[in-house]
Design a protein around this motif. Structure first.
Motif, mmCIF file in Angstrom:
data_model
loop_
_atom_site.group_PDB
_atom_site.id
_atom_site.type_symbol
_atom_site.label_atom_id
_atom_site.label_comp_id
_atom_site.label_asym_id
_atom_site.label_seq_id
_atom_site.Cartn_x
_atom_site.Cartn_y
_atom_site.Cartn_z
ATOM 1 N N ALA A 1 28.631 51.143 27.400
ATOM 2 C CA ALA A 1 28.000 51.906 28.476
ATOM 3 C C ALA A 1 27.684 53.326 28.027
ATOM 4 C CB ALA A 1 28.911 51.925 29.697
ATOM 5 N N ALA A 2 28.551 53.895 27.179
ATOM 6 C CA ALA A 2 28.301 55.243 26.660
ATOM 7 C C ALA A 2 27.070 55.252 25.759
ATOM 8 C CB ALA A 2 29.521 55.746 25.898
ATOM 9 N N GLU A 3 26.943 54.235 24.931
ATOM 10 C CA GLU A 3 25.762 54.149 24.060
ATOM 11 C C GLU A 3 24.485 54.020 24.880
ATOM 12 O OE1 GLU A 3 27.351 52.111 19.959
ATOM 13 O OE2 GLU A 3 27.172 50.810 21.707
ATOM 14 N N THR A 4 24.557 53.242 25.966
ATOM 15 C CA THR A 4 23.393 53.099 26.840
ATOM 16 C C THR A 4 23.083 54.402 27.553
ATOM 17 O OG1 THR A 4 23.911 50.764 27.176
ATOM 18 C CG2 THR A 4 22.432 51.779 28.763
ATOM 19 N N ALA A 5 24.152 55.117 27.981
ATOM 20 C CA ALA A 5 23.964 56.383 28.698
ATOM 21 C C ALA A 5 23.228 57.402 27.842
ATOM 22 C CB ALA A 5 25.316 56.941 29.141
ATOM 23 N N TYR A 6 23.440 57.365 26.542
ATOM 24 C CA TYR A 6 22.764 58.307 25.650
ATOM 25 C C TYR A 6 21.247 58.176 25.774
ATOM 26 C CZ TYR A 6 21.220 60.592 21.336
ATOM 27 O OH TYR A 6 20.594 61.411 20.436
ATOM 28 N N ASP A 7 20.797 56.963 25.956
ATOM 29 C CA ASP A 7 19.349 56.732 26.065
ATOM 30 C C ASP A 7 18.773 57.295 27.360
ATOM 31 O OD1 ASP A 7 19.354 55.391 23.624
ATOM 32 O OD2 ASP A 7 19.784 53.460 24.571
ATOM 33 N N HIS A 8 19.647 57.572 28.355
ATOM 34 C CA HIS A 8 19.181 58.080 29.639
ATOM 35 C C HIS A 8 19.368 59.595 29.767
ATOM 36 C CE1 HIS A 8 19.516 53.766 30.656
ATOM 37 N NE2 HIS A 8 18.592 54.026 31.557
ATOM 38 N N LEU A 9 19.799 60.234 28.703
ATOM 39 C CA LEU A 9 19.949 61.684 28.766
ATOM 40 C C LEU A 9 18.587 62.365 28.797
ATOM 41 C CD1 LEU A 9 22.817 62.344 26.161
ATOM 42 C CD2 LEU A 9 23.016 62.089 28.639
ATOM 43 N N LEU A 10 18.526 63.460 29.543
ATOM 44 C CA LEU A 10 17.331 64.287 29.513
ATOM 45 C C LEU A 10 17.192 64.917 28.123
ATOM 46 C CD1 LEU A 10 17.792 66.048 32.959
ATOM 47 C CD2 LEU A 10 16.214 64.178 32.432
ATOM 48 N N PRO A 11 15.977 65.277 27.720
ATOM 49 C CA PRO A 11 15.795 65.819 26.356
ATOM 50 C C PRO A 11 16.694 67.013 26.051
ATOM 51 C CG PRO A 11 13.665 65.277 27.308
ATOM 52 C CD PRO A 11 14.672 65.071 28.395
ATOM 53 N N ASP A 12 16.837 67.955 26.986
ATOM 54 C CA ASP A 12 17.688 69.121 26.732
ATOM 55 C C ASP A 12 19.151 68.726 26.580
ATOM 56 O OD1 ASP A 12 15.489 70.723 26.822
ATOM 57 O OD2 ASP A 12 15.893 71.586 28.797
ATOM 58 N N THR A 13 19.581 67.778 27.404
ATOM 59 C CA THR A 13 20.969 67.314 27.312
ATOM 60 C C THR A 13 21.203 66.573 26.004
ATOM 61 O OG1 THR A 13 21.000 67.053 29.719
ATOM 62 C CG2 THR A 13 22.781 66.024 28.485
ATOM 63 N N LYS A 14 20.256 65.734 25.639
ATOM 64 C CA LYS A 14 20.382 64.984 24.378
ATOM 65 C C LYS A 14 20.465 65.952 23.199
ATOM 66 C CE LYS A 14 18.341 61.026 24.131
ATOM 67 N NZ LYS A 14 17.344 59.919 24.014
ATOM 68 N N ALA A 15 19.690 67.044 23.258
ATOM 69 C CA ALA A 15 19.730 68.036 22.176
ATOM 70 C C ALA A 15 21.117 68.658 22.061
ATOM 71 C CB ALA A 15 18.678 69.116 22.422
ATOM 72 N N LEU A 16 21.782 68.896 23.208
ATOM 73 C CA LEU A 16 23.135 69.465 23.182
ATOM 74 C C LEU A 16 24.130 68.490 22.558
ATOM 75 C CD1 LEU A 16 23.347 71.162 26.709
ATOM 76 C CD2 LEU A 16 22.969 72.271 24.508
ATOM 77 N N PHE A 17 24.038 67.209 22.938
ATOM 78 C CA PHE A 17 24.970 66.216 22.395
ATOM 79 C C PHE A 17 24.719 65.993 20.907
ATOM 80 C CE2 PHE A 17 25.993 65.622 26.736
ATOM 81 C CZ PHE A 17 27.220 64.978 26.787
ATOM 82 N N ASP A 18 23.465 66.005 20.500
ATOM 83 C CA ASP A 18 23.153 65.863 19.072
ATOM 84 C C ASP A 18 23.680 67.059 18.278
ATOM 85 O OD1 ASP A 18 21.868 63.476 19.544
ATOM 86 O OD2 ASP A 18 19.847 64.334 19.548
ATOM 87 N N ALA A 19 23.456 68.273 18.823
ATOM 88 C CA ALA A 19 23.913 69.485 18.132
ATOM 89 C C ALA A 19 25.432 69.519 18.056
ATOM 90 C CB ALA A 19 23.384 70.729 18.845
ATOM 91 N N TYR A 20 26.082 69.100 19.130
ATOM 92 C CA TYR A 20 27.550 69.077 19.133
ATOM 93 C C TYR A 20 28.075 68.135 18.050
ATOM 94 C CZ TYR A 20 32.344 68.423 20.746
ATOM 95 O OH TYR A 20 33.714 68.358 20.812
ATOM 96 N N ALA A 21 27.503 66.927 17.993
ATOM 97 C CA ALA A 21 27.936 65.965 16.967
ATOM 98 C C ALA A 21 27.690 66.527 15.569
ATOM 99 C CB ALA A 21 27.193 64.636 17.145
ATOM 100 N N ALA A 22 26.572 67.239 15.393
ATOM 101 C CA ALA A 22 26.293 67.852 14.088
ATOM 102 C C ALA A 22 27.329 68.914 13.752
ATOM 103 C CB ALA A 22 24.888 68.462 14.091
ATOM 104 N N GLY A 23 27.793 69.656 14.771
ATOM 105 C CA GLY A 23 28.828 70.666 14.545
ATOM 106 C C GLY A 23 30.149 70.050 14.136
ATOM 107 N N VAL A 24 30.541 68.969 14.805
ATOM 108 C CA VAL A 24 31.781 68.265 14.412
ATOM 109 C C VAL A 24 31.667 67.784 12.977
ATOM 110 C CG1 VAL A 24 33.287 66.295 14.885
ATOM 111 C CG2 VAL A 24 32.267 67.557 16.792
ATOM 112 N N ASN A 25 30.541 67.178 12.653
ATOM 113 C CA ASN A 25 30.359 66.623 11.309
ATOM 114 C C ASN A 25 30.250 67.710 10.243
ATOM 115 O OD1 ASN A 25 30.485 63.951 12.192
ATOM 116 N ND2 ASN A 25 28.299 63.940 12.716
#
Length: 797
Positions: free
Chosen positions: A116-140
């Motif tokens: 369900a979390a993987e599916t939810a990612y596809d429903h994120l708004l573009p600005d929200t998706k950018a935050l989650f992508d940037a956060y994951a990049a910071g962890v990595n």
């Protein structure tokens, strides 16, 4: 002999050097917090300034860059917690802990939370998706640039973290929703009780909210007889603590000394080491946001911007239902729906198990949700061949967009922005209070709350036939019709998980409102003064007067003491001021007596079911002691030939309680202390309960309060070893001053670091216990004064 002594001394020296060298080596797992690091994934520098309390103030050009910095800081300070959290949500604990974690993994894989979390990612708004992508990049970026050993848990368990993915963040938002939901377990418990009790008895054990009419349970005895409920129960996760909830309140400026609103919040969650929350400040050209973040999740969940502040409590909606599905007798790959026979949806899961062969799991789902009776081998056998049990939950919907709400709140500057943001909030429904610098206050309860048909007599109380359309959800309460208010005339808004709607509200939200003890006390304290301040809100956070004791103690004091010790205890309780103070013996006597009384009243009727149900149940107990509708019959012990009265049980339970307290704390009643028994226990995953490791990683401090006080300290009376230990309490406390938001304060229950070798592992624990606070400031001069380090993340290219 001298040579033997020399050998022993030499061995001790070598052992000391090994241990000392190991300690020095392990200290290499502490993060670099000063200087600079070149990282991939950035276009401009990001600064992480840790103030004197180790709170990171992350300064960057854009919100996405601050999300990158937060991901980096979270990974530096809470990497093991993040690893545990994502593995819990993904059902991957067996890879670390072997066969003992298989049942948990089977259940979570069956639920499909990570899917369900993987599916939810596809429903994120573009600005929200950018935050989650940037956060994951910071962890990595941290994982790519770190050196030295990993934090101790990784070393002890031989685990290496994988790269972080946005779904790892989203799954923890859903698991927080799981922690704040629990109706399905009550449904299962009522089903289980139906094997021993009649519907009237079950309804009495689940009394209505004060002032509401009793609930009538439907009779599905014919269906329930086909179910082996005990095996199904054995395969289900542990329930939430009794009284789970939170407090928040806000006053208009005309009731504040400053002339501007004040807002207080203290969400109640299970105590953990490290704490669930991590304080952070994110600063970009878009503005400031500061407050409590969740390690593993970008953004601030509870906090303030430059113009608004907000706080949550759990509404406790009934957003879960269990459906008994009938397997098609002509085709076992199908199940019966109101309009015919339909195939189960099938997915295959593979659970990797440390030290054992992989486990292949076949997960079936119906139109209502996953078939949880397949989750464990034991519970898979729990259903008659012709039936399975499916689980419906709003957080599993494919278009759950709650993450969009959380990211948009961080950029809100007024009530309209706030309401626009929370329209995306789906699960779990929350009581959100609001205040802004313009002087406005407000409340909204966003979330998806199922609408059930008028002829659905179950209303989410028990499992229902999935083939009957009248039990289907017909939609969700429209956002515009959810409970809300803006600038109410009385200038006060408070929520404490109590009933937030009157009987004229057109929709059903839940039957499981929290008893109104905390709400009553908060209202009383709000009315105590004409003008509130940050200091008066601190005193409210610290309040430990028990409204539950006010209601119940007079009924207990009708006892006829059997001996001198009992007379002494009763005399103390007659003079007691009903405050659950850590330094007093009276709260301990009261808690122990009430514990034994609950056992005396209903353990005989429930028999083997009692351990799972055993709790304080004060509304039920009050009905019994007041003989509401003849409920004093519960005091009779059905295992004896005589007829016991409630007076008999009061006498017997007081004797038993005092005998137990003497065994635990000694003969001298004057030396008994509530705080000693009611220590706040922040447990570590997975080391709590383990010899040596548990003592090293757990955090324990004395604490005041009780299950039903404003300063909550819930204890599990069913725990035979530590029945009074505080295990569920304010996970953080925050007070927001809208006259000057930099005068706001907060505290959480442990410390900023999750690394046991860090000096910041438990630095907040004593202050939290003593209801003390630290500044919540975004003023650069404030947070740079005494800062422990400034780390600059520079683009690698």
């Amino acid at each position: 002999m001298k040579w033997i002594v020399r050998i022993v001394v030499a061995l001790i020296v070598v052992l000391g050097l090994v241990v000392g060298g190991g300690y020095v080596w392990m200290r290499g797992s502490l993060p670099k917090i000063d200087g600079s690091i070149a990282v991939n994934g950035l276009e401009q520098p990001v600064q992480i300034i840790r103030d004197r309390n180790a709170i990171p103030h992350i300064v960057a050009e854009t919100p996405a860059q601050t999300a990158f910095g937060l991901g980096f800081a979270h990974a530096q300070d809470r990497l093991w917690q993040m690893e545990m959290n994502r593995r819990i949500g993904a059902g991957r604990l067996s890879e670390m802990f072997g066969e003992k974690a298989v049942n948990t993994d089977r259940f979570l894989r069956t639920l499909g939370v990570y899917k369900a979390a993987e599916t939810a990612y596809d429903h994120l708004l573009p600005d929200t998706k950018a935050l989650f992508d940037a956060y994951a990049a910071g962890v990595n970026a941290y994982l790519d640039t770190r050196n030295g050993p990993l934090p101790p848990e990784f070393v002890i368990l031989g685990v290496t973290p994988e790269p972080w993915k946005p779904a790892d963040s989203l799954v923890w938002i859903k698991m927080m929703a799981w922690d704040l939901s629990g109706n399905w377990r009550d449904e299962l418990l009522r089903l289980r009780m139906s094997k021993r009790l009649n519907n009237r008895q079950i309804a009495e054990l689940y009394p209505p909210y004060p002032g509401d009419k009793p609930k009538q349970l439907p009779d599905f005895a014919g269906i329930y007889k086909k179910l082996d409920v005990e095996r199904l129960w054995a395969g289900s996760p542990e329930p939430l603590p009794e009284g789970t909830g939170s407090n928040n309140w806000v006053v208009h400026g005309d009731q504040a000394a400053t002339g501007k609103p004040l807002l207080g919040n203290d969400p109640h969650l299970g105590l953990a080491a490290p704490a669930i929350w991590y304080f952070a400040h994110l600063s970009s050209k878009a503005g400031n946001v500061i407050g409590a973040s969740l390690p593993g999740v970008p953004g601030i969940i509870l906090g303030r911007t430059d113009r608004i502040a907000w706080g949550f409590t759990n509404t406790k909606p009934d957003s879960q239902d269990l459906y008994i599905e009938k397997v098609d007798p002509d085709n076992p790959d199908n199940y019966i729906a109101p309009n015919g026979s339909f195939p189960f949806e099938i997915r295959e899961e593979t659970i990797l198990v440390k030290g054992s062969d992989p486990i292949n799991l076949r997960v079936r789902s119906t139109r209502h949700g996953p078939v949880i009776s397949d989750a464990h081998q034991a519970s898979g056998e729990a259903m008659d061949d012709g039936y399975v049990l499916a689980f419906a939950w709003t957080a599993l919907l494919k278009d759950d967009m709650s993450a969009n709400a959380l990211s948009k709140i961080n950029g809100a500057g007024n009530w309209q922005d706030f309401v626009s943001a929370i329209q995306y909030f789906h699960s779990p429904q929350q009581n959100m209070v609001y205040a802004d610098v313009e002087g406005n206050i407000g409340y909204y309860a966003p979330g998806l709350v199922p609408i059930r048909r008028a002829d659905n007599e179950a209303k989410g109380m028990v499992p229902v036939p999935g083939w009957d359309a009248k039990y289907d959800w017909t939609g969700y309460i429209p956002f515009e019709e959810l409970p809300q208010t803006f600038n109410p005339e009385n200038g006060v808004i408070l929520t404490a998980n109590h009933k937030i709607v009157d009987n004229n509200y057109p929709h059903h939200i839940t039957f499981d409102w929290a008893a109104p003890y905390r709400a009553r006390r908060i209202a009383e304290l709000m009315n105590d003064r004409a003008a509130h301040s940050v200091d008066s809100f601190k005193r409210m956070h610290a309040d430990v007067r028990s409204e539950m004791a006010d209601d119940l103690l007079p009924l207990l004091l009708n006892v006829s003491p059997a001996d001198q010790k009992s007379e002494q205890a009763v005399a103390r309780l007659r003079d007691w001021n009903r405050t659950m103070d850590a330094g007093s013996p009276e709260p301990l006597i009261f808690a122990a007596w009430f514990r034994e009384l609950t056992k005396s009243v209903y353990a005989d009727e429930l028999a083997e079911l009692f351990p799972a149900y055993w709790g304080m149940r004060p509304l039920f107990m009050e009905n019994v002691l007041r003989d509401v509708n003849g409920q004093s019959r519960w005091c009779d012990d059905i295992a004896t030939s005589g007829r016991e009265t409630c007076g008999d049980q009061l006498t017997k339970s007081l004797e038993a309680a005092l005998a137990d307290l003497i065994e635990r704390y000694g003969e001298d009643m004057d030396k008994w202390r509530w705080g000693e028994a009611h220590f706040a226990h922040s447990d570590h995953k997975p080391f709590t309960g383990q010899p040596l490791l548990g003592d090293l990683f757990d955090i324990k401090v004395p604490s005041s309060g009780g299950t039903f006080t404003v300063n909550v300290g819930r204890h599990a009376i069913s725990n035979k070893d530590t029945p009074y230990a505080n295990v569920h309490a304010p996970s953080l406390r925050a007070i927001y001053d809208l006259a000057d938001l930099n005068r706001s304060v907060f505290i959480h229950s442990t410390g900023q670091s999750g690394n046991r070798l860090s000096p910041y592992y438990d630095t907040f624990a004593d202050a939290w216990s003593n209801i003390e606070y630290i500044p919540m400031t975004t003023n650069e001069a404030d947070y740079k004064a005494g800062a422990i380090g400034t780390l600059t993340l520079n683009p690698a290219n």
